[in-house]
Write a protein that holds these residues in place. Structure first.
Motif, PDB file in Angstrom:
ATOM      1  N   GLU A   6       0.821  -1.212   0.000  1.00 57.17           N
ATOM      2  CA  GLU A   6       0.000   0.000   0.000  1.00 57.17           C
ATOM      3  C   GLU A   6       0.859   1.267   0.000  1.00 57.17           C
ATOM      4  N   LYS A   7       0.625   2.124  -0.983  1.00 55.83           N
ATOM      5  CA  LYS A   7       1.277   3.439  -1.118  1.00 55.83           C
ATOM      6  C   LYS A   7       2.798   3.369  -1.173  1.00 55.83           C
ATOM      7  N   ALA A   8       3.342   2.227  -1.560  1.00 54.70           N
ATOM      8  CA  ALA A   8       4.797   2.101  -1.711  1.00 54.70           C
ATOM      9  C   ALA A   8       5.224   2.791  -2.995  1.00 54.70           C
ATOM     10  N   GLY A   9       6.434   3.293  -3.017  1.00 54.95           N
ATOM     11  CA  GLY A   9       6.910   3.973  -4.208  1.00 54.95           C
ATOM     12  C   GLY A   9       8.420   4.102  -4.219  1.00 54.95           C
ATOM     13  N   ILE A  10       8.908   4.695  -5.294  1.00 60.10           N
ATOM     14  CA  ILE A  10      10.337   4.946  -5.462  1.00 60.10           C
ATOM     15  C   ILE A  10      10.566   6.441  -5.260  1.00 60.10           C
ATOM     16  N   ALA A  11      11.569   6.770  -4.467  1.00 58.43           N
ATOM     17  CA  ALA A  11      11.917   8.173  -4.232  1.00 58.43           C
ATOM     18  C   ALA A  11      13.434   8.312  -4.283  1.00 58.43           C
ATOM     19  N   THR A  12      13.887   9.516  -4.580  1.00 59.86           N
ATOM     20  CA  THR A  12      15.318   9.796  -4.556  1.00 59.86           C
ATOM     21  C   THR A  12      15.625  10.527  -3.260  1.00 59.86           C
ATOM     22  N   ILE A  13      16.482   9.906  -2.450  1.00 60.62           N
ATOM     23  CA  ILE A  13      16.880  10.489  -1.174  1.00 60.62           C
ATOM     24  C   ILE A  13      18.399  10.545  -1.154  1.00 60.62           C
ATOM     25  N   LYS A  14      18.933  11.748  -0.970  1.00 58.55           N
ATOM     26  CA  LYS A  14      20.385  11.966  -0.975  1.00 58.55           C
ATOM     27  C   LYS A  14      21.015  11.389  -2.243  1.00 58.55           C
ATOM     28  N   ASN A  15      20.386  11.657  -3.374  1.00 63.39           N
ATOM     29  CA  ASN A  15      20.833  11.215  -4.698  1.00 63.39           C
ATOM     30  C   ASN A  15      20.875   9.698  -4.865  1.00 63.39           C
ATOM     31  N   LYS A  16      20.100   8.960  -4.070  1.00 61.09           N
ATOM     32  CA  LYS A  16      20.014   7.504  -4.176  1.00 61.09           C
ATOM     33  C   LYS A  16      18.552   7.112  -4.394  1.00 61.09           C
ATOM     34  N   LYS A  17      18.312   6.181  -5.326  1.00 63.02           N
ATOM     35  CA  LYS A  17      16.971   5.647  -5.528  1.00 63.02           C
ATOM     36  C   LYS A  17      16.617   4.770  -4.337  1.00 63.02           C
ATOM     37  N   CYS A  18      15.459   4.987  -3.734  1.00 66.33           N
ATOM     38  CA  CYS A  18      15.038   4.260  -2.544  1.00 66.33           C
ATOM     39  C   CYS A  18      13.610   3.760  -2.705  1.00 66.33           C
ATOM     40  N   VAL A  19      13.308   2.647  -2.064  1.00 68.86           N
ATOM     41  CA  VAL A  19      11.939   2.162  -1.967  1.00 68.86           C
ATOM     42  C   VAL A  19      11.379   2.728  -0.680  1.00 68.86           C
ATOM     43  N   VAL A  20      10.227   3.374  -0.761  1.00 71.79           N
ATOM     44  CA  VAL A  20       9.588   3.964   0.402  1.00 71.79           C
ATOM     45  C   VAL A  20       8.287   3.205   0.650  1.00 71.79           C
ATOM     46  N   ILE A  21       8.163   2.646   1.855  1.00 70.43           N
ATOM     47  CA  ILE A  21       6.993   1.850   2.212  1.00 70.43           C
ATOM     48  C   ILE A  21       6.417   2.411   3.510  1.00 70.43           C
TER      49      ILE A  21
END
Length: 126
Positions: free
Chosen positions: A13-28
């Motif tokens: 649910e509502k998981a996505g990909i985000a860029t944090i500190k120039n790194k691709k991250c999975v946000v859950i």
């Protein structure tokens, strides 16, 4: 039996990909996905757990997958989020198939991998 497979984290649910500190991250999101966060004595997160159920298929899939994975929700989550819990219980997170460890090293091979056989005798003297 050892299983090998993968889980699609973006099915949560509502998981996505985000860029944090120039790194691709999975946000859950934690609450929306009924994740359990284990804290250390300083109240710092030390582990996050996603409950899963891995069930055996009645028949293997065309790709040799013998098991599938669904999210396992806590009783508290099911009681407080009845509609969402019912919808989530139908979402497949991934598939699995059996594998065996090779005798040398840590590499694993799938059980259904082809095995080369020859009818010729060995030329070994022993």
């Amino acid at each position: 039996m050892n299983l090998q497979g993968s889980i699609d984290l973006l099915k949560l649910e509502k998981a996505g990909i985000a860029t944090i500190k120039n790194k691709k991250c999975v946000v859950i999101p934690v609450e929306e996905n009924d994740l359990y966060v284990s804290m250390d004595e300083n109240l710092k997160a030390k582990a996050v757990y996603l409950g899963v159920n891995i069930n055996e298929r009645r028949e293997p899939s065309q790709y040799g997958k013998t098991h599938y994975c669904k999210q396992s929700l806590s009783r508290q989550y099911r009681d407080t989020h009845k509609t969402e819990a019912e919808a989530k219980s139908k979402v497949y997170l991934g598939d699995f198939k059996p594998y065996e460890f090779e005798s040398s090293g840590n590499a694993a091979t799938a059980v259904d991998a082809p095995i080369m056989q020859t009818d010729e005798e060995d030329d070994l003297p022993f």
